[in-house]
Write an enzyme that holds these catalytic residues in place. Structure first.
Site, PDB file in Angstrom:
ATOM      1  N   LYS A 123      -2.434  18.511  -3.944  1.00 16.18           N
ATOM      2  CA  LYS A 123      -1.135  18.730  -3.759  1.00 16.18           C
ATOM      3  C   LYS A 123      -0.518  18.179  -5.457  1.00 16.18           C
ATOM      4  CE  LYS A 123       2.617  18.539  -0.682  1.00 16.18           C
ATOM      5  NZ  LYS A 123       3.370  18.205   0.692  1.00 16.18           N
ATOM      6  N   ASP A 174       1.888  21.710   7.810  1.00 17.34           N
ATOM      7  CA  ASP A 174       2.419  20.494   7.031  1.00 17.34           C
ATOM      8  C   ASP A 174       1.341  20.400   5.687  1.00 17.34           C
ATOM      9  OD1 ASP A 174       3.394  18.036   5.431  1.00 17.34           O
ATOM     10  OD2 ASP A 174       3.282  16.981   7.113  1.00 17.34           O
ATOM     11  N   GLU A 227      10.603  20.653   3.270  1.00 21.40           N
ATOM     12  CA  GLU A 227       9.626  19.207   4.476  1.00 21.40           C
ATOM     13  C   GLU A 227      11.057  18.303   4.974  1.00 21.40           C
ATOM     14  OE1 GLU A 227       7.390  17.332   1.911  1.00 21.40           O
ATOM     15  OE2 GLU A 227       5.311  18.338   1.553  1.00 21.40           O
ATOM     16  N   ASP A 237      11.444  10.203   3.375  1.00 24.09           N
ATOM     17  CA  ASP A 237       9.731  10.443   4.054  1.00 24.09           C
ATOM     18  C   ASP A 237       9.162   9.410   2.917  1.00 24.09           C
ATOM     19  OD1 ASP A 237       7.034  11.212   3.498  1.00 24.09           O
ATOM     20  OD2 ASP A 237       8.351  13.683   3.193  1.00 24.09           O
TER      21      ASP A 237
HETATM   22 MG    MG Z   1       3.830  14.097   3.916  1.00 27.24          MG
END
Ligand code: MG
Ligand code: ADP
Length: 638
Positions: free
Chosen positions: A91, A29, A189, A211
């Site tokens: 990211k 992840d 994800e 999320d």
């Molecule tokens: Mg995350």
């Protein structure tokens, strides 16, 4: 839910834990604020801890003047003393050009623009790319996992947000390659979270994955049927997360403490943020928290401030932000053409879903208890590990296909700057669609193919992804050539476009790896615009279509005049047609589709006689037994 075991790094692997034929794999992840690595041992997912014993690796890399670097907790701590050389939240920069970078999100390091338009990060040990920074995080995770598993990794699954576009996915793969990792697959994800909960072992149906991380929010709707997970819709907000909760607490403290400091020192800001975050996290387990702020180094009347933040107060502060996430949920359900009643399970992902008020409001919205058994900041890595174990070949009979979705429509430019959509947004991938196109002009031997992304009708309002040309089309009359254009989006979300002329097989293709990424905010803007401008777009589409049709008519009549005008028309007749052509050309250059329609009708009317005479003449010629050769002049002119 089985408890998860955490293995220590460097711990010698149990010789009985895997047979020699077992291949080593891991799930990663790669998060905005934290990254994690996990693998499957003895059929169970295991998170790999770092030297500090904790599995969370802060996604921070510090570059030192002597050329060395630190990654993780150490780097995160140094971020306060050495902000300019400590790279966090990289990211957000992956696969983006400087123009696409969201500059409203504050970074402590210096970004410069490379010649390519891509961002570079200036550090004391040189300029580095976001891909290189990401690769350092991946290298650290690779070392961790290999030490824990006692061998070299043969493949990894890396997770990415469902909305990541081609460039962002490609950048992630590039970082993995740089880190010496073999990427079995990029996995969305939300899909990873569903796999972690083993939702594929349950009944068929729809699940929502909510999320809420540190800086981003994502909602995804998955459908599970016939052994397949499908992401049927996804949306979110790339500038909404737990960090915003922290800022609200900072504002609250500032007001309570009477800190009317316009530009607080960097040290005070850092202190306020870290105290706010600690207070927030404490409030997930208790009803009130005492906050103490050290003001001894500030120009302030007192040396410290102390106050109590009640959970109720905090809940009220963040309620509008939670509401924002729920609005996105509502939109996504609408996109997926379902209601909350259709949702079987709601899976909570991301550290911020530990906040009780978040759980409560999400539960109320979906009218069901959300799934929270698996640690929300580990659930994605766990799913990735399970998937990596299957894909590397340790479970040859496992047969889960994980399908994802395209965030925006993909299409190409047709005459008049109009968009022909081939793959509509929210299509499940892998996806493939072919459509036939033709030439616009007589004798046209090349065709430009312009690939665009977006929801609007006009190319100018969409995003240009790539251009390429198909050559060696055999010369034919306009509209006779058949060119088959195929769009294929592979399982990683990368687009491949090909064009093939059907009689000769002339072929040309391109892999779309756009160097410019799209921010989620832009995707939203593009979607919103497509609704706002729907009527206007319809108007412009009608105008463009009329213009294209009119142009085609003019070219056909001009060609006919060239070949038969002298033989079949009296000079005054020809003048009438030519002036109708001139009038139509005039109308085309304007913006009234109505005027074009009138001028087109006039030209058609004025040239009808001429067309009839040409028809008669060719029939007469044919009836008189002439050979086809005698018409060759005629056809060559087309
Ligand atoms: Mg995350
Ligand atoms: P990302 O995926 O964006 O890297 P994470 O899923 O790791 O982020 O979530 C990080 C966020 O979760 C941070 O804002 C952090 O403060 C928040 N968080 C972590 N633990 C808790 C907790 N116990 N209560 C509330 N928020 C928490």
């Amino acid at each position: 839910m089985a408890l998860l075991q955490i293995s220590e790094p460097g711990q010698s692997p149990d010789p009985h834990s895997h047979t020699p034929s077992r291949k080593l794999a891991a799930g990663i992840d790669l998060g905005t604020t934290h990254s994690l690595v996990a693998h499957v041992a003895d059929g169970k997912p295991v998170l790999t801890a770092g030297e500090d014993g904790a599995p969370l690796l802060p996604s921070a890399v510090q570059y030192c003047a002597d050329g060395t670097l630190t990654v993780g907790h150490q780097a995160q701590q140094n971020a306060i003393s050495d902000p300019a050389n400590t790279i966090t939240s990289v990211k957000r920069l992956m696969g983006k050009s400087m123009a696409d970078v969201d500059h409203s999100v504050h970074v402590t390091y210096q970004l410069i623009t490379a010649e390519s338009g891509m961002p570079l990060i200036r550090t004391c040990s040189g300029d580095v790319t976001p891909v290189e920074v990401s690769a350092e995080i991946l290298k650290t995770l690779k070392r961790r996992s290999e030490a824990a598993q006692g061998g070299e990794l043969q493949g990894v699954v890396i997770t990415v947000p469902a909305y990541f576009d081609d460039a962002q996915r490609q950048a992630t793969k590039d970082a993995a390659r740089l880190a010496g990792l073999n990427v079995l697959r990029l996995l969305n994800e939300p899909t990873a979270a569903a796999v972690a909960y083993g939702l594929e072992k349950g009944s068929e149906g729809i699940h929502a994955i909510y999320d809420l991380g540190g800086g981003t929010f994502d909602i995804s709707i998955l459908r599970f049927s016939r052994g397949i997970f499908e992401v049927i819709a996804t949306a979110g907000d790339t500038a909404l997360g737990g960090d915003d909760f922290d800022r609200l607490i900072v504002d609250w403290i500032s007001t309570q403490a009477g800190l009317a400091i316009a530009t607080p020192s960097a040290a005070l800001t850092a202190q306020l943020l870290s105290k706010a975050r600690a207070a927030k996290e404490a409030l997930s387990n208790q009803d009130a928290v005492t906050i103490t702020i050290d003001l001894s180094n500030e120009k302030s009347d007192s040396t410290s401030w102390q106050g109590t933040l009640q959970r109720q107060t905090f809940d009220a502060l963040i309620a509008p932000l939670i509401q924002r996430t729920l609005r996105a949920c509502r939109r996504t359900l609408r996109d997926a053409a379902i209601t909350t009643a259709d949702v079987l399970e709601v899976v909570m992902v991301g550290g911020s879903t530990r906040v009780p008020r978040v759980r409560q409001m999400v539960g109320e919205f979906f009218a069901k208890q959300p799934m929270v058994d698996i640690n929300p900041d580990q659930v994605v890595a766990i799913g990735a590990a399970i998937q990596a174990d299957t894909l590397v070949g340790n479970k040859p009979d496992a047969e889960i296909l994980l399908l994802d979705v395209t965030p925006l429509s993909l299409g190409l430019e047709t005459m008049g700057g109009l968009v022909e959509r081939l793959i509509p947004r929210n299509s499940t991938i892998p996806a493939s669609r072919a459509q036939e196109f033709t030439t616009f002009k007589d004798g046209q031997t090349a065709m430009a193919i312009h690939v665009v992304q977006g929801e609007r009708d006009l190319v100018d309002d969409c995003r240009s992804l790539a251009r390429f040309e198909l050559h060696n089309i055999p010369p034919m009359v306009a509209g006779a050539a058949k060119i088959r254009v195929t769009f294929q989006v592979d399982a990683d979300g990368l687009l491949h476009v090909s064009a093939q002329e059907q009689t000769t097989g002339a072929y040309s293709a391109i892999d779309v790896k756009p160097s410019y990424g799209l921010a989620e905010a832009e995707i939203e803007t593009m979607l919103r615009d497509s609704i706002t401008y729907a009527e206007e777009d319809m108007e412009s589409r009608r105008l463009k279509e009329r213009q294209v049709d009119a142009q085609r008519l003019i070219e056909a009549i001009e060609a006919a005049l060239d070949s038969d005008g002298d033989a079949l028309l009296a000079p005054n007749e020809r003048v009438v047609i030519e002036s109708a052509i001139a009038a139509l050309k005039q109308a085309i250059s304007g913006d009234s589709h109505h005027a074009i329609k009138i001028a087109t009708d006039t030209l058609e009317h004025d040239s009808a006689d001429f067309a009839a005479r040409r028809m008669d003449a060719s029939i007469k010629k044919a009836m008189a037994g002439h050979t086809i050769d005698e018409f060759s002049n005629d056809s060559a002119a087309r």
